[in-house]
Each structure stands twice: as structure tokens, then as C-alpha cells.
Write a protein that holds these residues in place. Structure first.
Motif, PDB file in Angstrom:
ATOM      1  N   LEU A  67       0.587  -0.856  -0.644  1.00 28.79           N
ATOM      2  CA  LEU A  67       0.035  -0.081  -0.383  1.00 28.79           C
ATOM      3  C   LEU A  67       1.063   1.327  -0.148  1.00 28.79           C
ATOM      4  O   LEU A  67       0.398   2.231  -0.948  1.00 28.79           O
ATOM      5  CB  LEU A  67      -0.490   0.023   1.111  1.00 28.79           C
ATOM      6  CG  LEU A  67      -2.019   0.971   1.393  1.00 28.79           C
ATOM      7  CD1 LEU A  67      -2.597   1.376   0.506  1.00 28.79           C
ATOM      8  CD2 LEU A  67      -2.015   0.915   2.721  1.00 28.79           C
ATOM      9  N   TYR A  68       1.875   1.582   0.536  1.00 31.74           N
ATOM     10  CA  TYR A  68       2.766   1.683   1.091  1.00 31.74           C
ATOM     11  C   TYR A  68       3.255   2.565   0.257  1.00 31.74           C
ATOM     12  O   TYR A  68       3.381   3.599  -0.896  1.00 31.74           O
ATOM     13  CB  TYR A  68       3.511   1.997   1.612  1.00 31.74           C
ATOM     14  CG  TYR A  68       5.512   3.105   1.787  1.00 31.74           C
ATOM     15  CD1 TYR A  68       5.133   4.397   2.589  1.00 31.74           C
ATOM     16  CD2 TYR A  68       6.277   2.672   1.455  1.00 31.74           C
ATOM     17  CE1 TYR A  68       6.050   5.181   2.441  1.00 31.74           C
ATOM     18  CE2 TYR A  68       7.069   4.012   1.039  1.00 31.74           C
ATOM     19  CZ  TYR A  68       6.866   4.812   1.663  1.00 31.74           C
ATOM     20  OH  TYR A  68       8.297   6.274   2.234  1.00 31.74           O
ATOM     21  N   ILE A  70       2.305   2.276  -3.657  1.00 27.50           N
ATOM     22  CA  ILE A  70       1.250   2.469  -4.221  1.00 27.50           C
ATOM     23  C   ILE A  70       1.109   3.640  -4.110  1.00 27.50           C
ATOM     24  O   ILE A  70       1.222   4.586  -5.132  1.00 27.50           O
ATOM     25  CB  ILE A  70       0.182   1.658  -4.150  1.00 27.50           C
ATOM     26  CG1 ILE A  70      -0.156  -0.007  -4.579  1.00 27.50           C
ATOM     27  CG2 ILE A  70      -1.489   2.435  -4.798  1.00 27.50           C
ATOM     28  CD1 ILE A  70      -1.697  -0.796  -4.209  1.00 27.50           C
ATOM     29  N   ILE A  71       0.634   4.262  -2.649  1.00 25.07           N
ATOM     30  CA  ILE A  71       0.415   5.635  -2.891  1.00 25.07           C
ATOM     31  C   ILE A  71       1.570   6.198  -2.854  1.00 25.07           C
ATOM     32  O   ILE A  71       1.665   7.815  -3.512  1.00 25.07           O
ATOM     33  CB  ILE A  71      -0.143   5.674  -0.825  1.00 25.07           C
ATOM     34  CG1 ILE A  71      -1.703   5.142  -1.006  1.00 25.07           C
ATOM     35  CG2 ILE A  71       0.531   7.046  -0.941  1.00 25.07           C
ATOM     36  CD1 ILE A  71      -1.673   5.366   0.878  1.00 25.07           C
ATOM     37  N   LYS A  72       3.333   5.719  -2.680  1.00 29.66           N
ATOM     38  CA  LYS A  72       4.580   6.784  -3.131  1.00 29.66           C
ATOM     39  C   LYS A  72       4.714   7.212  -4.356  1.00 29.66           C
ATOM     40  O   LYS A  72       4.134   8.260  -4.700  1.00 29.66           O
ATOM     41  CB  LYS A  72       5.247   5.587  -2.299  1.00 29.66           C
ATOM     42  CG  LYS A  72       6.782   6.655  -2.652  1.00 29.66           C
ATOM     43  CD  LYS A  72       7.241   5.668  -2.569  1.00 29.66           C
ATOM     44  CE  LYS A  72       8.449   4.548  -2.945  1.00 29.66           C
ATOM     45  NZ  LYS A  72       9.824   4.612  -3.270  1.00 29.66           N
ATOM     46  N   ILE A  74       1.480   7.837  -6.449  1.00 32.07           N
ATOM     47  CA  ILE A  74       0.673   8.685  -6.639  1.00 32.07           C
ATOM     48  C   ILE A  74       1.785   9.419  -6.177  1.00 32.07           C
ATOM     49  O   ILE A  74       1.541  11.095  -7.284  1.00 32.07           O
ATOM     50  CB  ILE A  74      -0.311   8.497  -5.962  1.00 32.07           C
ATOM     51  CG1 ILE A  74      -0.811   7.111  -6.532  1.00 32.07           C
ATOM     52  CG2 ILE A  74      -1.654   9.875  -5.616  1.00 32.07           C
ATOM     53  CD1 ILE A  74      -2.116   6.748  -5.666  1.00 32.07           C
ATOM     54  N   ALA A  75       1.889   9.815  -5.338  1.00 30.36           N
ATOM     55  CA  ALA A  75       2.758  11.056  -4.449  1.00 30.36           C
ATOM     56  C   ALA A  75       3.727  11.661  -5.172  1.00 30.36           C
ATOM     57  O   ALA A  75       3.847  12.438  -5.711  1.00 30.36           O
ATOM     58  CB  ALA A  75       3.252  10.872  -3.299  1.00 30.36           C
ATOM     59  N   TYR A 232      -3.018  15.066   1.285  1.00 28.71           N
ATOM     60  CA  TYR A 232      -4.319  14.630   1.027  1.00 28.71           C
ATOM     61  C   TYR A 232      -4.153  12.439   2.145  1.00 28.71           C
ATOM     62  O   TYR A 232      -4.014  12.714   3.550  1.00 28.71           O
ATOM     63  CB  TYR A 232      -5.363  14.236   0.521  1.00 28.71           C
ATOM     64  CG  TYR A 232      -5.740  15.719  -0.062  1.00 28.71           C
ATOM     65  CD1 TYR A 232      -6.495  16.860   1.238  1.00 28.71           C
ATOM     66  CD2 TYR A 232      -4.926  16.290  -0.815  1.00 28.71           C
ATOM     67  CE1 TYR A 232      -6.984  17.633   0.375  1.00 28.71           C
ATOM     68  CE2 TYR A 232      -5.551  17.285  -1.291  1.00 28.71           C
ATOM     69  CZ  TYR A 232      -6.384  18.242  -1.021  1.00 28.71           C
ATOM     70  OH  TYR A 232      -6.598  19.633  -0.835  1.00 28.71           O
ATOM     71  N   PHE A 233      -2.858  12.634   1.560  1.00 25.15           N
ATOM     72  CA  PHE A 233      -3.000  11.367   1.599  1.00 25.15           C
ATOM     73  C   PHE A 233      -2.423  10.514   2.865  1.00 25.15           C
ATOM     74  O   PHE A 233      -2.178   9.080   3.730  1.00 25.15           O
ATOM     75  CB  PHE A 233      -2.063  10.175   0.175  1.00 25.15           C
ATOM     76  CG  PHE A 233      -2.360   9.966  -1.189  1.00 25.15           C
ATOM     77  CD1 PHE A 233      -3.511   9.420  -0.991  1.00 25.15           C
ATOM     78  CD2 PHE A 233      -2.527  10.436  -1.298  1.00 25.15           C
ATOM     79  CE1 PHE A 233      -4.208   9.086  -2.048  1.00 25.15           C
ATOM     80  CE2 PHE A 233      -3.039  10.065  -3.424  1.00 25.15           C
ATOM     81  CZ  PHE A 233      -4.225   9.273  -3.302  1.00 25.15           C
ATOM     82  N   ASP A 234      -1.013  11.272   3.221  1.00 20.26           N
ATOM     83  CA  ASP A 234      -0.926  11.732   4.575  1.00 20.26           C
ATOM     84  C   ASP A 234      -1.591  11.241   6.474  1.00 20.26           C
ATOM     85  O   ASP A 234      -1.457  10.382   6.779  1.00 20.26           O
ATOM     86  CB  ASP A 234      -0.315  12.755   4.688  1.00 20.26           C
ATOM     87  CG  ASP A 234       1.278  12.534   4.218  1.00 20.26           C
ATOM     88  OD1 ASP A 234       1.368  11.953   2.766  1.00 20.26           O
ATOM     89  OD2 ASP A 234       2.434  13.047   4.991  1.00 20.26           O
ATOM     90  N   TYR A 237      -2.420   7.051   5.651  1.00 22.48           N
ATOM     91  CA  TYR A 237      -0.924   6.753   5.812  1.00 22.48           C
ATOM     92  C   TYR A 237      -0.554   6.198   7.349  1.00 22.48           C
ATOM     93  O   TYR A 237      -0.906   5.437   7.972  1.00 22.48           O
ATOM     94  CB  TYR A 237      -0.321   7.026   5.027  1.00 22.48           C
ATOM     95  CG  TYR A 237       1.491   6.397   5.598  1.00 22.48           C
ATOM     96  CD1 TYR A 237       1.827   4.807   5.149  1.00 22.48           C
ATOM     97  CD2 TYR A 237       2.874   7.107   6.097  1.00 22.48           C
ATOM     98  CE1 TYR A 237       2.402   4.205   5.892  1.00 22.48           C
ATOM     99  CE2 TYR A 237       3.449   6.888   6.097  1.00 22.48           C
ATOM    100  CZ  TYR A 237       4.433   5.233   6.162  1.00 22.48           C
ATOM    101  OH  TYR A 237       5.113   4.991   6.904  1.00 22.48           O
TER     102      TYR A 237
END
Length: 284
Positions: A67-68, A70-72, A74-75, A232-234, A237
Motif C-alpha cells: 500500500l505504501y 502504491i501511495i508513493k 501517486i505522490a 491528503y494521503f498522509d 497512511y
């Protein structure tokens, strides 16, 4: 900054590496929290020596790490868009605390001239395999040589914040931009989780910033805060990791709703889980 006349704000455990207890003291002048005691040198390095220190690895062993990553990704795209919006002609980019080098690789492939600084030999080795270039220290770099300098969740790790800001000013071109991203201890998720809030991350995070702290500290070096952007994602997470620290389980659903609630409340009070600060040389 010393702890003279500072008030104890919170006692926090190092949940990820040592299980040791640390204290957070509040500097009322800057609205800044200070970790105590602050390990230095080799004593500080041992708190990063863990396979679970996620920013120093590209691992995808667990659902959380997947998950990290994936989010990374996008970021990374969002960071590159911000970079190109601020400097359409591109130029020289310095990333301090470059980790495994993905941001610099993105920027390099998009036409930026890039260089990184990274103290972790493990993370640097991963980055070099991707073709990312490094300098051992910013002291080796020329004055006023960078169009953009970035520190993505790095300023909170720096032993001497004021000296670091002086160095940023030295390296920045007159029309250049500094981009700083740090957690915000005034956010809803920080207040909700308290001592379990994952973004305290003691003792690796030596400092804990508010918006007023960033503005005041940088203005001392005539660096002007021109914009503050939310991350926003932070909220999601950090809430997920905080749930693990608090209950021993990830609790994906609850963490999602706490992260969502944090972002909704921040639309009114502008206190997001993490902020991106855009700074430029003062005109006066």
C-alpha cells in the motif's frame, strides 16, 4: 534550541525500532515541539537500523508495504507536477534526504538536472542502481546553484534546523524555490492518536513543526513562505500506522475513517496531517 523554560507536551514511545521512551517539549515562541533526549551521531544512526524503516527500502513484503508503494507512486506524480508548475523551464534540482531515489529519477526522466543527498548507505545503494547521482554533502556544492531544493519529510530529521535553513539559503538561486514537506502536530489525526501518532516517530523526528514554526524559522533567513499545500494521503497512511501502534492491528477501516475525518476537518481549519511549504527568497 535548548529546553530551558520549555513545557513538557507529551511522552512518546519509539514504536518502530527501540521501544524506548522520549519526551516532547513545546517551544511556545515558535509553536514547535522538540524531542528529548536527542540522539546524535552514531547513537542516532542506530534508530534507523531496521528492515521496517520503510522510506529506506523498496520492499513489498506485506500488505502495508504494498500500500505504501502504491501511495508513493501517486505522490511522486503529484510532486513532479508541482515541480513543473513552479519552474516550467526546469533546471537544477537538489533533493536532500533522497531515500531510494524515486523522486529524483522521476524528475531526471522529465528533463531536470538532479543531484541527491542521502545519509543512509542502504537507501543510497538502491538509488544508485536506478541511475541517481549523489553528493556526499551539501558543503561540496556551489553557492546559489539550484533552481529548486526539496526536502520531503526530511527537515524533522535534521540535528540543527537553523544551520540547515542557512545552508538552503546559500544553495538557492535568487529566483529559486524551496519545497519542504513535514508532518503537522496540530492536525486532527495527531490530536486523536496523541502518544500513538505515528508521525511523531521519535527519536528519528527531532523536531515537530506547525505552520507558524516553519514561517518564523525560515523568515529569520529572509526566506518567504508563499504557499502551503495539503498532503491528503498522509492522514490515511499515518492513521493506519497509528492504529497499529495503538492496538497492535492495522484496523484499515477505522484508520480510513480517521484519515477522512482529519481531511474534512482540515478543510475548515487548514490543519492537515502534513503540509507542503513553498518558500522563496524575500524581495526585501
Amino acid at each position: 534550541m535548548d529546553l530551558f523554560n520549555k513545557k513538557l507536551f507529551l511522552t512518546v514511545k519509539d514504536h518502530s525500532v527501540s521501544n524506548e521512551i522520549f519526551e516532547l517539549y513545546k517551544d511556545e515562541k515558535y509553536d514547535l515541539l522538540i524531542t528529548a533526549p536527542q540522539p546524535i551521531g552514531e547513537n542516532l544512526e542506530k534508530y534507523y537500523e531496521s528492515d521496517d524503516y520503510i522510506s529506506h527500502t523498496d520492499s513489498k513484503r506485506s500488505a502495508f508495504e504494498k500500500l505504501y508503494q502504491i501511495i508513493k507512486n501517486i505522490a511522486l506524480k503529484n510532486k513532479l507536477q508541482l515541480l513543473n508548475r513552479l519552474h516550467q523551464n526546469k533546471g537544477n534540482l537538489l533533493d536532500i534526504g533522497a531515500g531510494t531515489g524515486d523522486f529524483l529519477l522521476f524528475a531526471k526522466n522529465n528533463g531536470w538536472h538532479t543531484i541527491g543527498i542521502e545519509p543512509s548507505e542502504k537507501a543510497k545503494a538502491v538509488a544508485k542502481k536506478k541511475g541517481v547521482a549523489f553528493e556526499a554533502s551539501t558543503q561540496n556544492l556551489e553557492d546559489h546553484s539550484f533552481d529548486v531544493i526539496t526536502m520531503w519529510h526530511v527537515l524533522e530529521h535534521v540535528p540543527n534546523v537553523e544551520n540547515q535553513i542557512k545552508e538552503l539559503r546559500r544553495l538557492l538561486k535568487p529566483e529559486g524555490t524551496i519545497i519542504i514537506a513535514v508532518p503537522n502536530f496540530n492536525s486532527f489525526d495527531a490530536k486523536y492518536y496523541g502518544q500513538f501518532w505515528a508521525a511523531f516517530d521519535v527519536p528519528r523526528h527531532l523536531w515537530h513543526f506547525s505552520k507558524s514554526a516553519i514561517k518564523a524559522l525560515f523568515s529569520k533567513e529572509k526566506l518567504h513562505l508563499v504557499d502551503i499545500l495539503p498532503m491528503y494521503f498522509d492522514a490515511f497512511y499515518v492513521s493506519l500506522l497509528s492504529e497499529k501502534y495503538k492496538s497492535g492491528k492495522m484496523n484499515f477501516i477505522k484508520a480510513f475513517f480517521i484519515g477522512l475525518q482529519s481531511n474534512i476537518k482540515a478543510r475548515r481549519n487548514l490543519e492537515y496531517s502534513s503540509h507542503i511549504y513553498i518558500l522563496k527568497n524575500s524581495k526585501t
